[in-house]
Design a protein around this motif. Structure first.
Motif, PDB file in Angstrom:
ATOM      1  N   LYS A 200       0.824  -1.203   0.000  1.00 47.96           N
ATOM      2  CA  LYS A 200       0.000   0.000   0.000  1.00 47.96           C
ATOM      3  C   LYS A 200       0.861   1.257   0.000  1.00 47.96           C
ATOM      4  O   LYS A 200       0.577   2.218  -0.736  1.00 47.96           O
ATOM      5  CB  LYS A 200      -0.942   0.002   1.210  1.00 47.96           C
ATOM      6  CG  LYS A 200      -1.919   1.179   1.196  1.00 47.96           C
ATOM      7  CD  LYS A 200      -2.970   1.059   2.290  1.00 47.96           C
ATOM      8  CE  LYS A 200      -3.968   2.202   2.210  1.00 47.96           C
ATOM      9  NZ  LYS A 200      -5.028   2.093   3.240  1.00 47.96           N
ATOM     10  N   TYR A 203       2.281   1.819  -3.433  1.00 43.50           N
ATOM     11  CA  TYR A 203       1.244   2.328  -4.339  1.00 43.50           C
ATOM     12  C   TYR A 203       1.050   3.830  -4.129  1.00 43.50           C
ATOM     13  O   TYR A 203       0.991   4.608  -5.090  1.00 43.50           O
ATOM     14  CB  TYR A 203      -0.050   1.563  -4.070  1.00 43.50           C
ATOM     15  CG  TYR A 203      -1.320   2.180  -4.612  1.00 43.50           C
ATOM     16  CD1 TYR A 203      -1.698   2.003  -5.936  1.00 43.50           C
ATOM     17  CD2 TYR A 203      -2.165   2.916  -3.771  1.00 43.50           C
ATOM     18  CE1 TYR A 203      -2.889   2.537  -6.420  1.00 43.50           C
ATOM     19  CE2 TYR A 203      -3.351   3.452  -4.251  1.00 43.50           C
ATOM     20  CZ  TYR A 203      -3.708   3.269  -5.571  1.00 43.50           C
ATOM     21  OH  TYR A 203      -4.881   3.802  -6.042  1.00 43.50           O
ATOM     22  N   HIS A 282     -10.378  -7.375   2.406  1.00 40.23           N
ATOM     23  CA  HIS A 282     -11.014  -6.183   1.850  1.00 40.23           C
ATOM     24  C   HIS A 282     -12.512  -6.422   1.671  1.00 40.23           C
ATOM     25  O   HIS A 282     -12.930  -7.514   1.290  1.00 40.23           O
ATOM     26  CB  HIS A 282     -10.376  -5.808   0.510  1.00 40.23           C
ATOM     27  CG  HIS A 282      -8.902  -5.566   0.599  1.00 40.23           C
ATOM     28  ND1 HIS A 282      -8.348  -4.547   1.334  1.00 40.23           N
ATOM     29  CD2 HIS A 282      -7.853  -6.250   0.035  1.00 40.23           C
ATOM     30  CE1 HIS A 282      -7.026  -4.586   1.222  1.00 40.23           C
ATOM     31  NE2 HIS A 282      -6.702  -5.614   0.446  1.00 40.23           N
ATOM     32  N   PRO A 287      -8.378  -3.645  -3.854  1.00 40.15           N
ATOM     33  CA  PRO A 287      -7.701  -2.391  -4.218  1.00 40.15           C
ATOM     34  C   PRO A 287      -6.583  -2.669  -5.220  1.00 40.15           C
ATOM     35  O   PRO A 287      -5.962  -3.737  -5.187  1.00 40.15           O
ATOM     36  CB  PRO A 287      -7.144  -1.877  -2.885  1.00 40.15           C
ATOM     37  CG  PRO A 287      -7.079  -3.071  -2.001  1.00 40.15           C
ATOM     38  CD  PRO A 287      -8.128  -4.023  -2.457  1.00 40.15           C
ATOM     39  N   TYR A 288      -6.325  -1.721  -6.081  1.00 40.06           N
ATOM     40  CA  TYR A 288      -5.335  -1.922  -7.133  1.00 40.06           C
ATOM     41  C   TYR A 288      -3.982  -2.323  -6.562  1.00 40.06           C
ATOM     42  O   TYR A 288      -3.272  -3.130  -7.157  1.00 40.06           O
ATOM     43  CB  TYR A 288      -5.189  -0.648  -7.978  1.00 40.06           C
ATOM     44  CG  TYR A 288      -4.440  -0.857  -9.271  1.00 40.06           C
ATOM     45  CD1 TYR A 288      -5.119  -1.189 -10.436  1.00 40.06           C
ATOM     46  CD2 TYR A 288      -3.053  -0.732  -9.326  1.00 40.06           C
ATOM     47  CE1 TYR A 288      -4.443  -1.398 -11.626  1.00 40.06           C
ATOM     48  CE2 TYR A 288      -2.360  -0.946 -10.516  1.00 40.06           C
ATOM     49  CZ  TYR A 288      -3.055  -1.278 -11.657  1.00 40.06           C
ATOM     50  OH  TYR A 288      -2.373  -1.493 -12.832  1.00 40.06           O
ATOM     51  N   TYR A 289      -3.641  -1.792  -5.391  1.00 38.59           N
ATOM     52  CA  TYR A 289      -2.323  -2.076  -4.832  1.00 38.59           C
ATOM     53  C   TYR A 289      -2.168  -3.521  -4.373  1.00 38.59           C
ATOM     54  O   TYR A 289      -1.055  -3.969  -4.076  1.00 38.59           O
ATOM     55  CB  TYR A 289      -1.978  -1.120  -3.686  1.00 38.59           C
ATOM     56  CG  TYR A 289      -2.909  -1.148  -2.494  1.00 38.59           C
ATOM     57  CD1 TYR A 289      -2.836  -2.152  -1.535  1.00 38.59           C
ATOM     58  CD2 TYR A 289      -3.862  -0.142  -2.313  1.00 38.59           C
ATOM     59  CE1 TYR A 289      -3.677  -2.173  -0.435  1.00 38.59           C
ATOM     60  CE2 TYR A 289      -4.716  -0.148  -1.218  1.00 38.59           C
ATOM     61  CZ  TYR A 289      -4.607  -1.158  -0.285  1.00 38.59           C
ATOM     62  OH  TYR A 289      -5.445  -1.168   0.826  1.00 38.59           O
ATOM     63  N   ASP A 485     -11.771  -2.128  -5.849  1.00 42.79           N
ATOM     64  CA  ASP A 485     -12.217  -1.039  -4.979  1.00 42.79           C
ATOM     65  C   ASP A 485     -12.109   0.271  -5.754  1.00 42.79           C
ATOM     66  O   ASP A 485     -11.009   0.660  -6.156  1.00 42.79           O
ATOM     67  CB  ASP A 485     -11.335  -0.996  -3.724  1.00 42.79           C
ATOM     68  CG  ASP A 485     -11.833   0.001  -2.689  1.00 42.79           C
ATOM     69  OD1 ASP A 485     -12.524   0.969  -3.069  1.00 42.79           O
ATOM     70  OD2 ASP A 485     -11.521  -0.184  -1.503  1.00 42.79           O
ATOM     71  N   GLU A 487     -12.051   3.191  -4.885  1.00 40.92           N
ATOM     72  CA  GLU A 487     -11.232   4.211  -4.220  1.00 40.92           C
ATOM     73  C   GLU A 487      -9.747   4.008  -4.499  1.00 40.92           C
ATOM     74  O   GLU A 487      -8.929   4.897  -4.232  1.00 40.92           O
ATOM     75  CB  GLU A 487     -11.478   4.169  -2.708  1.00 40.92           C
ATOM     76  CG  GLU A 487     -12.908   4.482  -2.302  1.00 40.92           C
ATOM     77  CD  GLU A 487     -13.324   5.875  -2.726  1.00 40.92           C
ATOM     78  OE1 GLU A 487     -12.529   6.826  -2.542  1.00 40.92           O
ATOM     79  OE2 GLU A 487     -14.436   6.014  -3.270  1.00 40.92           O
ATOM     80  N   TYR A 488      -9.379   2.839  -4.989  1.00 44.99           N
ATOM     81  CA  TYR A 488      -7.961   2.522  -5.194  1.00 44.99           C
ATOM     82  C   TYR A 488      -7.746   1.909  -6.574  1.00 44.99           C
ATOM     83  O   TYR A 488      -7.553   0.703  -6.716  1.00 44.99           O
ATOM     84  CB  TYR A 488      -7.472   1.555  -4.107  1.00 44.99           C
ATOM     85  CG  TYR A 488      -7.491   2.132  -2.722  1.00 44.99           C
ATOM     86  CD1 TYR A 488      -6.464   2.953  -2.275  1.00 44.99           C
ATOM     87  CD2 TYR A 488      -8.536   1.850  -1.854  1.00 44.99           C
ATOM     88  CE1 TYR A 488      -6.468   3.483  -0.990  1.00 44.99           C
ATOM     89  CE2 TYR A 488      -8.557   2.378  -0.559  1.00 44.99           C
ATOM     90  CZ  TYR A 488      -7.528   3.198  -0.144  1.00 44.99           C
ATOM     91  OH  TYR A 488      -7.544   3.719   1.132  1.00 44.99           O
TER      92      TYR A 488
END
Length: 585
Positions: A200, A203, A282, A287-289, A485, A487-488
């Protein structure tokens, strides 16, 4: 051994060998140009004229490839090397000087009324039949001699220069991470770190670094895509995509069938991504990270030697020839393994026909993913080793089949590794496989969508970083759905991918999906037929420079123009997804 050795090309830029090559290239260009201007005005003695020009062209092309590759490979691992940059510019100028002779030849070929009869009457012409027929067909896209020369020169200070700018800015970008400066490649490698905190933070650091160069790289992207749009219109292509399909030697219907299958199978990949997100704790999608987060109890780190031995062992399950090629790559120092300041990100393989060797660049981190990347690039080298048996003019293969041998080699390593794995190891290996397949199907689809919109909007307006970010997010949501997600995400995925910055090669995304699914189909045939199928695969690879992709596929009995083929290949991945879901209940 962590760096490649380029001595087989030239000892140095100052060496007599390199400097003599430059002089000889100039001489050969002058001879070819003079020959073309003198001989390509009528069709008398056409047979001997074609043969003479092909021999001249091959000698010149071999020297150009050798010298150009020496410059570009040096720059790939040392972005600030002034000598390399100077001579790369020199090579580009020399290359542009070949435009007049090649254009004259390409326009002269269609004037020969009995071309087919000439080809059938001569051994050399029969050997280069596809090459000549492509010239004949493609002549309709050529402009006047003067226009072609101007375009060739201007692209060196246009799209080529913009591409170099993107490469240099990303290679030298400093990322602030935990109180120290590291390279973009190094911070991106942390996306597969086993520590979730590290992933994280990496990222966040990566996203924070991009605005330093975003405006400049956006200008580069606008420059490249604007140039391609302009040239496509002048040449008579309906769009950049139509040109890419033509250059790929494939039918548009084949691409449409591929994309339709990819879209239809997205929900299966979404299930995998959601499950991975749940397993990592999650609640709002992955999330992308954490897309590249390692999973399972077997989070083994590989040394370079361990990685290569692992590859040798698994390549052996296909053929001794494949294993021998990989051992040669290591022993002869073809591979530049690890990241360092000034070295570009990602990985690639350069097949160098004049010396019948390849050079492979990776940014090896020790993860299983790095091992897979190594096997992928060694697959490219294996393709090169097969095609080195063909003439230089028959050695240029297209984007879709370019990814076939590489993806096939990935499949060999992954499937061989799965055989003796226990449950925990199976989860790890399956997840690694699905991670790669998801990138090549879902992420590639997002990039295909994004690039199409970039070309479309660039016709009417320049695109700033904010617009590009929004377009990339939109494309990611369309492909990934609610599995990530929101947001990410990764708005700057347009900035760090060199594939977007090639004026002569648009839509360098769908070939990866083609290669993955084509390789799955070929691997399935190998499992059915065993060792006798190896020779068929080798023949397929050798002929990729001399056939359409549909005809290449037919060599191993595959019909890639149908949805059924692509669906059946995707079904292989769906079985992996279902097994992963079952094992991780």
């Amino acid at each position: 051994m962590k760096k490649w050795n380029l001595d087989a090309l030239y000892p140095s830029f100052e060496s007599k060998e390199f400097q003599d090559s430059l002089i000889l290239i100039e001489k050969l260009i002058e001879e070819s140009t003079s020959y073309a201007l003198k001989e390509f005005n009528d069709t008398s003695d056409a047979l001997n004229k074609i043969k003479a020009f092909i021999v001249k062209s091959e000698e010149l092309r071999s020297l150009l490839i050798r010298s150009f590759v020496f410059c570009s490979l040096t720059l790939a691992t040392d972005a600030m090397n002034e000598e390399a940059r100077k001579y790369l510019n020199k090579m580009q100028q020399l290359s542009s000087k070949t435009t007049l002779s090649s254009t004259k030849f390409s326009k002269w070929i269609p004037t020969i009324g009995n071309l087919d009869d000439l080809i059938d009457s001569d051994e050399l012409l029969t050997e280069v039949k596809y090459y000549l027929n492509r010239i004949n067909e493609g002549s309709k896209y050529l402009l006047s001699d003067a226009e072609e020369i101007i375009i060739s020169k201007l692209t060196q200070t246009g799209s080529s220069a913009w591409g170099q700018l993107q490469s240099e800015l990303t290679a030298t970008l400093k990322v602030d991470y935990n109180g120290k400066e590291i390279t973009l490649s190094e911070v991106r490698n942390l996306s597969s770190d086993k520590d979730p905190k590290v992933r994280k933070e990496a990222y966040i650091a990566e996203l924070a670094a991009y605005p330093k160069v975003a405006q400049s790289v956006a200008y580069a992207l606008n420059g490249v895509k604007g140039e391609v749009n302009t040239l496509c219109e002048l040449r008579g292509f309906e769009s950049a995509l139509d040109q890419a399909v033509y250059q790929s030697r494939m039918d548009k219907s084949t691409l449409n069938a591929l994309i339709e299958s990819m879209r239809e199978y997205l929900p299966h990949f979404h299930k995998y991504l959601k499950r991975k997100g749940e397993l990592l704790g999650h609640k709002n999608g992955l999330p992308y990270y954490d897309i590249f987060a390692p999973m399972g109890e077997s989070s083994k780190e590989f040394t370079i030697d361990e990685a290569m031995e692992y590859i040798f062992k698994n390549f052996r399950t296909f053929s001794p020839g494949l294993e021998d090629l990989a051992r040669r790559a290591k022993d002869e120092e073809w591979i530049d393994f690890t990241p360092r300041p000034g070295k570009r990100g990602g990985a690639f393989c350069s097949n160098i026909h004049p010396i019948k060797q390849s050079r492979i660049m990776t940014n090896f981190s020790g993860s299983f993913s790095s091992v897979i990347t190594l096997s992928h690039e060694l697959g490219h080298a294996y393709h090169g080793d097969q095609i080195f048996n063909e003439r230089v003019v028959n050695s240029t293969y297209t984007m879709p089949v370019a990814e076939t041998a590489s993806t096939f080699c990935e499949t060999i390593v992954k499937n061989a590794a799965l055989k003796d794995a226990d449950k925990a190891e199976k989860i790890t290996i399956l997840e690694q496989s699905l991670k790669g397949s998801t990138q090549v199907v879902v992420d590639i689809l997002s990039r295909f969508i994004f690039e199409g919109e970039v070309f479309d909007k660039r016709k009417t307006t320049p695109l700033n970083p904010r617009m590009l970010n929004e377009m990339m997010i939109k494309a990611q949501i369309e492909a990934y759905g609610d599995s990530l997600d929101p947001e990410y995400l990764m708005p700057y995925a347009w900035l760090n991918k060199s594939h977007y910055y090639r004026g002569g090669l648009s839509f360098y995304n769908f070939p990866y999906a083609f290669g993955l699914l084509f390789a799955k189909g070929i691997y399935a045939e190998f499992i059915k037929q065993g060792a006798p199928f190896v020779d068929k695969v080798n023949l397929l690879l050798r002929k990729t420079g001399q056939m359409s992709v549909e005809d290449v596929a037919s060599l191993v009995g595959l019909d890639i123009s149908s949805r059924e083929f692509w669906d059946s290949s995707l079904d292989v991945i769906v079985k992996e997804i279902d097994l992963f879901l079952e094992l991780t209940k």
